[in-house]
Design a protein around this motif. Structure first.
Motif, PDB file in Angstrom:
ATOM      1  N   GLN A  54       0.854  -1.181   0.000  1.00  0.00           N
ATOM      2  CA  GLN A  54       0.000   0.000   0.000  1.00  0.00           C
ATOM      3  C   GLN A  54       0.894   1.236   0.000  1.00  0.00           C
ATOM      4  N   VAL A  55       0.548   2.181  -0.866  1.00  0.00           N
ATOM      5  CA  VAL A  55       1.303   3.430  -0.946  1.00  0.00           C
ATOM      6  C   VAL A  55       0.373   4.600  -0.653  1.00  0.00           C
ATOM      7  N   ALA A  56       0.932   5.643  -0.095  1.00  0.00           N
ATOM      8  CA  ALA A  56       0.148   6.838   0.213  1.00  0.00           C
ATOM      9  C   ALA A  56       0.106   7.726  -1.033  1.00  0.00           C
ATOM     10  N   ALA A  57      -0.453   7.171  -2.109  1.00  0.00           N
ATOM     11  CA  ALA A  57      -0.550   7.877  -3.383  1.00  0.00           C
ATOM     12  C   ALA A  57      -1.659   7.238  -4.209  1.00  0.00           C
ATOM     13  N   GLU A  58      -2.246   8.032  -5.062  1.00  0.00           N
ATOM     14  CA  GLU A  58      -3.284   7.557  -5.978  1.00  0.00           C
ATOM     15  C   GLU A  58      -2.691   7.471  -7.376  1.00  0.00           C
ATOM     16  N   GLY A  59      -3.409   6.820  -8.274  1.00  0.00           N
ATOM     17  CA  GLY A  59      -2.979   6.742  -9.670  1.00  0.00           C
ATOM     18  C   GLY A  59      -1.982   5.622  -9.887  1.00  0.00           C
ATOM     19  N   GLN A  60      -1.296   5.690 -11.028  1.00  0.00           N
ATOM     20  CA  GLN A  60      -0.383   4.620 -11.409  1.00  0.00           C
ATOM     21  C   GLN A  60       0.834   4.576 -10.487  1.00  0.00           C
ATOM     22  N   VAL A  61       1.174   3.368 -10.060  1.00  0.00           N
ATOM     23  CA  VAL A  61       2.348   3.121  -9.229  1.00  0.00           C
ATOM     24  C   VAL A  61       3.230   2.134  -9.992  1.00  0.00           C
ATOM     25  N   ILE A  62       4.509   2.450 -10.082  1.00  0.00           N
ATOM     26  CA  ILE A  62       5.473   1.569 -10.734  1.00  0.00           C
ATOM     27  C   ILE A  62       6.559   1.248  -9.716  1.00  0.00           C
ATOM     28  N   ILE A  63       6.838  -0.040  -9.567  1.00  0.00           N
ATOM     29  CA  ILE A  63       7.857  -0.473  -8.607  1.00  0.00           C
ATOM     30  C   ILE A  63       8.915  -1.280  -9.344  1.00  0.00           C
ATOM     31  N   ASN A  64      10.179  -0.922  -9.128  1.00  0.00           N
ATOM     32  CA  ASN A  64      11.319  -1.699  -9.597  1.00  0.00           C
ATOM     33  C   ASN A  64      11.986  -2.240  -8.349  1.00  0.00           C
ATOM     34  N   ALA A  65      12.049  -3.554  -8.201  1.00  0.00           N
ATOM     35  CA  ALA A  65      12.651  -4.164  -7.016  1.00  0.00           C
ATOM     36  C   ALA A  65      13.745  -5.131  -7.446  1.00  0.00           C
ATOM     37  N   VAL A  66      14.876  -5.037  -6.773  1.00  0.00           N
ATOM     38  CA  VAL A  66      16.004  -5.908  -7.087  1.00  0.00           C
ATOM     39  C   VAL A  66      16.618  -6.394  -5.778  1.00  0.00           C
ATOM     40  N   TYR A 106      15.399  -7.019  -0.680  1.00  0.00           N
ATOM     41  CA  TYR A 106      15.149  -6.249  -1.898  1.00  0.00           C
ATOM     42  C   TYR A 106      15.213  -4.749  -1.634  1.00  0.00           C
ATOM     43  N   LEU A 107      15.724  -4.028  -2.620  1.00  0.00           N
ATOM     44  CA  LEU A 107      15.631  -2.567  -2.667  1.00  0.00           C
ATOM     45  C   LEU A 107      14.569  -2.262  -3.713  1.00  0.00           C
ATOM     46  N   ALA A 108      13.575  -1.475  -3.322  1.00  0.00           N
ATOM     47  CA  ALA A 108      12.504  -1.120  -4.256  1.00  0.00           C
ATOM     48  C   ALA A 108      12.443   0.388  -4.441  1.00  0.00           C
ATOM     49  N   ASN A 109      12.374   0.808  -5.679  1.00  0.00           N
ATOM     50  CA  ASN A 109      12.089   2.198  -6.031  1.00  0.00           C
ATOM     51  C   ASN A 109      10.616   2.227  -6.401  1.00  0.00           C
ATOM     52  N   VAL A 110       9.834   2.950  -5.617  1.00  0.00           N
ATOM     53  CA  VAL A 110       8.388   3.006  -5.790  1.00  0.00           C
ATOM     54  C   VAL A 110       8.036   4.382  -6.324  1.00  0.00           C
ATOM     55  N   VAL A 111       7.563   4.434  -7.566  1.00  0.00           N
ATOM     56  CA  VAL A 111       7.287   5.706  -8.239  1.00  0.00           C
ATOM     57  C   VAL A 111       5.781   5.941  -8.295  1.00  0.00           C
ATOM     58  N   ALA A 112       5.370   7.120  -7.817  1.00  0.00           N
ATOM     59  CA  ALA A 112       3.963   7.521  -7.860  1.00  0.00           C
ATOM     60  C   ALA A 112       3.883   9.044  -7.825  1.00  0.00           C
ATOM     61  N   GLY A 114       4.929  11.323  -9.682  1.00  0.00           N
ATOM     62  CA  GLY A 114       6.137  12.059 -10.054  1.00  0.00           C
ATOM     63  C   GLY A 114       7.230  12.060  -8.994  1.00  0.00           C
ATOM     64  N   THR A 115       7.086  11.262  -7.936  1.00  0.00           N
ATOM     65  CA  THR A 115       8.112  11.162  -6.908  1.00  0.00           C
ATOM     66  C   THR A 115       8.456   9.693  -6.682  1.00  0.00           C
ATOM     67  N   THR A 116       9.589   9.453  -6.030  1.00  0.00           N
ATOM     68  CA  THR A 116      10.051   8.093  -5.787  1.00  0.00           C
ATOM     69  C   THR A 116      10.386   7.893  -4.319  1.00  0.00           C
ATOM     70  N   SER A 117       9.777   6.883  -3.712  1.00  0.00           N
ATOM     71  CA  SER A 117      10.149   6.452  -2.366  1.00  0.00           C
ATOM     72  C   SER A 117      10.996   5.197  -2.507  1.00  0.00           C
ATOM     73  N   ARG A 118      12.042   5.100  -1.684  1.00  0.00           N
ATOM     74  CA  ARG A 118      12.914   3.942  -1.726  1.00  0.00           C
ATOM     75  C   ARG A 118      12.748   3.161  -0.432  1.00  0.00           C
ATOM     76  N   VAL A 119      12.604   1.849  -0.552  1.00  0.00           N
ATOM     77  CA  VAL A 119      12.390   1.006   0.616  1.00  0.00           C
ATOM     78  C   VAL A 119      13.122  -0.327   0.456  1.00  0.00           C
ATOM     79  N   VAL A 120      13.665  -0.820   1.558  1.00  0.00           N
ATOM     80  CA  VAL A 120      14.295  -2.138   1.597  1.00  0.00           C
ATOM     81  C   VAL A 120      13.402  -3.057   2.420  1.00  0.00           C
ATOM     82  N   PHE A 121      13.187  -4.268   1.903  1.00  0.00           N
ATOM     83  CA  PHE A 121      12.358  -5.252   2.603  1.00  0.00           C
ATOM     84  C   PHE A 121      12.880  -6.648   2.339  1.00  0.00           C
ATOM     85  N   ASN A 122      12.532  -7.575   3.227  1.00  0.00           N
ATOM     86  CA  ASN A 122      12.919  -8.971   3.089  1.00  0.00           C
ATOM     87  C   ASN A 122      11.717  -9.814   2.725  1.00  0.00           C
ATOM     88  N   VAL A 123      11.903 -10.725   1.790  1.00  0.00           N
ATOM     89  CA  VAL A 123      10.874 -11.707   1.440  1.00  0.00           C
ATOM     90  C   VAL A 123      11.273 -13.026   2.069  1.00  0.00           C
TER      91      VAL A 123
END
Length: 124
Positions: A54-66, A106-112, A114-123
């Motif tokens: 869940q992101v605190a943003a509306e509209g299209q969200v694009i996530i790149n996770a590596v 994983y490091l994820a760049n979450v774009v929504a 026009g801004t990008t939040s970066r987050v690290v998480f474990n699966v």
């Protein structure tokens, strides 16, 4: 009047963290900056590969996770996972290539919006 707006506009964003401008929650856990100088926020506990995001943003969200190491540096040779959804909710299971995220960090760049939040998480 235009000059006043141009000079005052950056001040409106002075308190916004450029690496974490909007909140992200994965598997019910909200990401937090452990260190204000860190380049990313962190989800403390491991999450399932099909967790809701869940992101605190509306509209299209694009996530790149590596996959990354403990410092958030991407691991060489790992393929980036791409997710796209309409905010505010999506799922880690909905990668563009249909492949499940492997266990790991994983490091994820979450774009929504026009801004990008970066987050690290474990699966798990």
């Amino acid at each position: 009047m235009v000059a006043t707006f141009a000079l005052s506009s950056p001040m409106a964003f002075a308190d916004q963290d450029p690496t974490y401008p909007f909140k992200i929650t994965i598997g019910g856990q909200e990401a937090a900056k452990e260190n204000p100088a860190a380049a990313f926020a962190v989800i403390k506990e491991a999450v399932a590969a099909d967790s809701e995001i869940q992101v605190a943003a509306e509209g299209q969200v694009i996530i790149n996770a590596v996959q990354c190491d403990d410092s958030g540096t991407p691991v060489a040779g790992k393929t980036m996972a791409v997710l796209m959804f309409e905010g505010p909710k999506g799922s880690l299971a909905k990668t563009m290539d249909g492949k499940k995220l492997e266990a790991g960090k994983y490091l994820a760049n979450v774009v929504a919006n026009g801004t990008t939040s970066r987050v690290v998480f474990n699966v798990k």
